[in-house]
Design a protein around this motif. Structure first.
Motif: not given
Ligand code: NAP
Length: 195
Positions: A12-22, A154-163
């Motif tokens: 969904t990339f809502d929004p895209i974050h650095n976890g997705h890119l890593v 590990p970088a997927m600790a970032i989440s779109s929900t949190d953003i």
């Protein structure tokens, strides 16, 4: 020359974050991918509280612009209606007949794979790869477990929900998303109110 190995990063990339890119970069290294195509989903009538597809698409373009091996497809947005992965993989298979496809997405989504449109035929259209967050004790259902490798990122600790909550609460999102996404969200006022 062997077949091109193409990653298809669905979300969904809502929004895209650095976890997705890593995750895309790690999957590319682990699987020897030549390219990764990000495929943002179309708007879903089931999820009414997320940003419109055109915003999610543009943010995905901005976030991936610096990497020559990353690109973004409008295939689900332009097809309209529900974003069935089987339709997307068939369409991309026709566009890239010389490529072997690897569908990469979140493990939570893949855990329901047996309920997806055109399961189990969908398993013949690509190799599936599940991405998880650290500490997320995750097991795939038996019927797909031996066919779907799990990559812990590990970088997927970032989440779109949190953003989205951070934006709503005026907390910083710097370094969790690319700089261009911080600016895009500020400029468009996304996530300040519930959609
Ligand atoms: P979601 O429920 O929004 O997300 C599930 C979890 O996976 C979240 O923790 C999410 O983290 C993570 N995630 C989602 N995409 C990811 C990615 N590309 N890389 C790493 N983590 C990811 O899942 P969704 O976005 O709706 O669906 C994911 C994909 O599966 C989409 O391409 C969707 O079309 C496909 N899908 C297809 C069917 C079908 O064909 N019937 C059914 C379900 C899903 P973040 O929130 O931080 O991203």
């Amino acid at each position: 020359m062997g077949m091109r190995r193409l990653g298809v990063m669905g979300g969904t990339f809502d929004p895209i974050h650095n976890g997705h890119l890593v995750a895309a970069s790690e999957a590319a290294a682990a699987l020897g991918l030549d390219e990764v195509i990000f495929v943002p989903t179309n708007d879903s009538y089931q999820k009414t509280d997320f940003a419109p597809a055109e915003h999610r698409y543009l943010m995905t373009v901005i976030a991936t612009a610096g990497n020559p091996r990353f690109s973004v497809s409008r295939v689900e947005i332009d097809r309209q209606g529900p974003s069935f992965t089987a339709d997307t993989l068939r369409e991309l298979g026709e566009t890239y007949p010389d490529a072997k496809l690897f569908f990469i997405t979140g493990a939570d989504a893949v855990s329901n794979l047996s309920t997806w449109h055109q399961y189990p035929d969908i398993l013949e259209l690509a190799n599936f790869v599940a991405v998880t967050r650290p500490g997320h004790d995750f097991k795939l259902p038996a019927e797909v477990a031996d066919r779907v490798p799990i990559l812990e990122i590990p970088a997927m600790a970032i989440s779109s929900t949190d953003i989205r909550s951070r934006v709503r609460e005026n907390r910083p999102i710097w370094y969790l998303v690319p700089d261009g996404i911080v600016q895009y969200i500020a400029k468009t006022n996304l996530y300040r109110e519930v959609w």
